[in-house]
Design an enzyme around this catalytic site. Sequence first.
Site, PDB file in Angstrom:
ATOM      1  N   GLU A   1      -0.860  -4.704  -4.172  1.00 48.93           N
ATOM      2  CA  GLU A   1      -2.190  -5.180  -4.579  1.00 48.93           C
ATOM      3  C   GLU A   1      -2.645  -4.344  -5.756  1.00 48.93           C
ATOM      4  O   GLU A   1      -2.739  -3.113  -5.648  1.00 48.93           O
ATOM      5  CB  GLU A   1      -3.221  -5.076  -3.449  1.00 48.93           C
ATOM      6  CG  GLU A   1      -3.099  -6.140  -2.379  1.00 48.93           C
ATOM      7  CD  GLU A   1      -4.275  -6.109  -1.392  1.00 48.93           C
ATOM      8  OE1 GLU A   1      -5.418  -5.784  -1.825  1.00 48.93           O
ATOM      9  OE2 GLU A   1      -4.038  -6.394  -0.203  1.00 48.93           O
TER      10      GLU A   1
ATOM     11  N   GLU B   1      -3.123  -2.385   4.829  1.00 45.84           N
ATOM     12  CA  GLU B   1      -4.172  -1.359   4.674  1.00 45.84           C
ATOM     13  C   GLU B   1      -4.631  -0.780   6.015  1.00 45.84           C
ATOM     14  O   GLU B   1      -5.831  -0.671   6.287  1.00 45.84           O
ATOM     15  CB  GLU B   1      -5.361  -1.935   3.903  1.00 45.84           C
ATOM     16  CG  GLU B   1      -5.040  -2.236   2.455  1.00 45.84           C
ATOM     17  CD  GLU B   1      -6.256  -2.689   1.650  1.00 45.84           C
ATOM     18  OE1 GLU B   1      -7.359  -2.859   2.212  1.00 45.84           O
ATOM     19  OE2 GLU B   1      -6.109  -2.863   0.425  1.00 45.84           O
TER      20      GLU B   1
END
Length: 502
Positions: A291, A172
């Site tokens: 995710e 991320e």
Amino acid sequence: MEAHVTAHSRYVIADIDNRLYGSFLEHLGRAVYTGIYEPDHPSADENGMRRDVIDLVRELDTPICRYPGGNFVSAYNWEDGIGPKDERPTRLDLAWHTSESNHVGIHEFAEWAKSANTEMMLAVNLGSRGLDAARNFVEYVNHPGGSYWSDLRKKNGRAEPWDVKLWCLGNEMDGPWQVGHKSAAEYGHLANETAKALRAFDDRLDLVVCGSSHSDMATYPQWEATVLESTYEQVDYISLHMYFENYEKNTAEYLALPMKLDRYIGTVGGIIDYVKAKRRAKNTVRISFDEWNVWYHERKNDAKRMKEWGWPHAPALLEDIYNFEDVLQVGCILNTFIRRSDVVRIACIAQLVNVIAPIMTAPGGSAWKQTIYYPFQLASRYGRGTALQLDVDCPAYDADIAAGVDYLDIAGVHDSDAGTLTFFAVNRNGKEPMDISISIEGFGEAKSVAHTLIKNDDLEATNTEKNPENVKPEAGKGAQLSGSRLTVSMPAHSYSMISVQL
């Protein structure tokens, strides 16, 4: 309410990569400590891992497990988790404001993965660290011997390399909350140079570059375009993340969210095609959706708690208790991945134990299956083979996120080895049952049908330590075959798996 579906042997999407049913473990809350690892637990094996949890993970049959993060990895020194445990340093984890003992590191996780019958998907720190630490980690894990890092691995008790193929280049990195957050240009350059170094070591590695943390990021979708233009020829996958919320307690809107997921995948798939064409590249990058899950039940409460505590070790954190409504959502998410399996080759439910997870444990006590365990287990076990392009005709409704949301969410999979056709279906309608007619064409004779149903009249119904089987699959009634036509009735707000033996 009626729905008509056609499944034809010639209308296929793609062969499903088994890694579509992957999982994720991060050093966060009780995911590791008192999750998979609890040396004093009655079921603990010789490595301190809970056998009761291992058994539940094996039942899920999840082919890969991403580790060690997550946000955690962006300030993680992998070297802290090797060597004698009593000599490993305790570190402060800036991502979750906790302390990390490092009693579980790569050796312990590798042994657990072997016991749980899953392959490792490892992440390197491109937040606070970079290329050098990444290449050293890969050498430690994968080189047979005769070098500093591989010989150190041997000294620490592992003679043979683990030969891990799948590596994530950070986590991320588009997120301002991330330790070492970078712009797309900065990250793209670092990821490309890191990938080149890892490929200089072993060009067979599969590398995952960071895409957007979610599709509401201000930098989306330009982030994907910029990063891929820097890295396209050096990587195999771009990662996407998405979590699903229902703060407004509106079931119809909640169950429409997978339409947003589908658009997200479609947009990034288009960017992949654009960059490939622009760079005249020969390789094809795919999506690793590493995710995803429902996450909102405890999110706001825990954000407040984190600001108030000190630096606790393995506190209860992000322990969402899932309900029956979440079964329907997880079923729709998995169906979306199956229908997009031509571009989504890897997906990881986040996470696996205790932290927004299908498995829960009590320290020193039992382990049990949350409600969402079951749709994931059914898809993982029976959703392997070739994804089918189904023709679906059913009533729909309009939601804020999208117009024309089908009340029937359905995906189909043909397993030629097992000789089965399996349909995973969610009735989004909370007021009416749905009578489904499925025409099966081109597959040969359909011999028998089995129907598995998950249904509870209370959308808020949960599984707990004291009542662990409150929500679970049961045998459905009324599924019938007549020649090449299958009929089944789905109750309002229900999840079904219909399996046809050919």
